[in-house]
Write a protein that holds these residues in place. Structure first.
Motif, short mmCIF file in Angstrom:
data_model
loop_
_atom_site.label_atom_id
_atom_site.label_comp_id
_atom_site.label_asym_id
_atom_site.label_seq_id
_atom_site.Cartn_x
_atom_site.Cartn_y
_atom_site.Cartn_z
N LEU A 1 0.65 5.52 -6.41
CA LEU A 1 0.53 5.18 -7.83
C LEU A 1 -0.91 5.28 -8.31
N LEU A 2 -1.85 4.95 -7.45
CA LEU A 2 -3.26 4.94 -7.84
C LEU A 2 -3.98 6.25 -7.55
N THR A 3 -3.31 7.18 -6.89
CA THR A 3 -3.91 8.48 -6.59
C THR A 3 -3.57 9.44 -7.73
N PRO A 4 -4.60 10.06 -8.33
CA PRO A 4 -4.31 10.99 -9.43
C PRO A 4 -3.41 12.13 -8.94
N LEU B 1 1.49 1.45 -3.77
CA LEU B 1 0.28 1.45 -4.60
C LEU B 1 -0.59 2.69 -4.37
N THR B 2 -0.70 3.16 -3.15
CA THR B 2 -1.54 4.32 -2.88
C THR B 2 -1.11 5.53 -3.68
N ALA C 1 0.82 -1.22 0.00
CA ALA C 1 0.00 0.00 0.00
C ALA C 1 0.86 1.27 0.00
#
Length: 191
Positions: free
Chosen positions: A170-173, A167-168, A164
């Motif tokens: 990476l996945l947050t615009p 990934l957090t 996380a």
């Protein structure tokens, strides 16, 4: 931010000797444009003295044999420097560091100090790439050196880092669009 480096185009002995001579004498580390053979350190990565042409070429020849069809570009010779800690891997999005952790090859050996990102940050931002990893290590005198920069092809996270944490971000615009380099006509097929 890296040790002195020379390289060749291709794997010819003459080009290797020119690059070796350009770097001067002393120890060096060998790789190609994409990969090292650090797991074969004594036979295919470390050159004890560039001033010994036959011994240096023996390391290069063995490197080339081990890389086989995966050999990319040419030989890269980098001045050997002593580091005081395991490498640290940093992950960058749009020129901003989002995670610092141990290198995946040494997940249980965190660095002895936090890396100095103030120096490397403007250099990474100037690349204008959406995602990169930068591996760093502290030299014997405390200066942090860039060991390798990757554009996402081999940017593993160590098993000791919670997924996380990477990934957090990476996945947050991003707060604003990432700057992209201008499209070059040569990148378009048939242009």
């Amino acid at each position: 931010m890296t040790p002195a480096t020379t390289w060749t185009a291709g794997d010819a002995r003459a080009a290797f000797d020119r690059a070796r001579a350009e770097l001067g004498d002393g120890p060096a580390v060998l790789r190609d444009y994409c990969k090292s053979m650090k797991h074969h350190w004594a036979e295919a990565a470390f050159i004890p003295d560039l001033d010994d042409p036959e011994a240096a070429w023996a390391v290069a020849r063995r490197f080339r044999e081990l890389r086989e069809d995966d050999f990319v570009g040419g030989f890269v010779l980098r001045r050997f420097e002593r580091f005081t800690s395991a490498e640290v891997r940093t992950w960058w999005l749009g020129g901003r560091c989002v995670l610092v952790g141990p290198h995946p090859d040494t997940p249980d050996r965190p660095p002895v100090a936090d890396p100095d990102l103030a120096t490397v940050a403007p250099l990474v931002a100037a690349l204008a790439l959406p995602f990169v990893t930068v591996d760093l290590a502290p030299r014997y005198d405390g200066v942090w050196r860039v060991i390798e920069l990757g554009d996402g092809q081999v940017s593993d996270r160590p098993a000791t880092v919670d997924p996380a944490r990477l990934l957090t971000p990476l996945l947050t615009p991003p707060p604003s669009p990432l700057p992209l380099p201008p499209l070059r006509r040569s990148w378009i097929r048939g242009a």
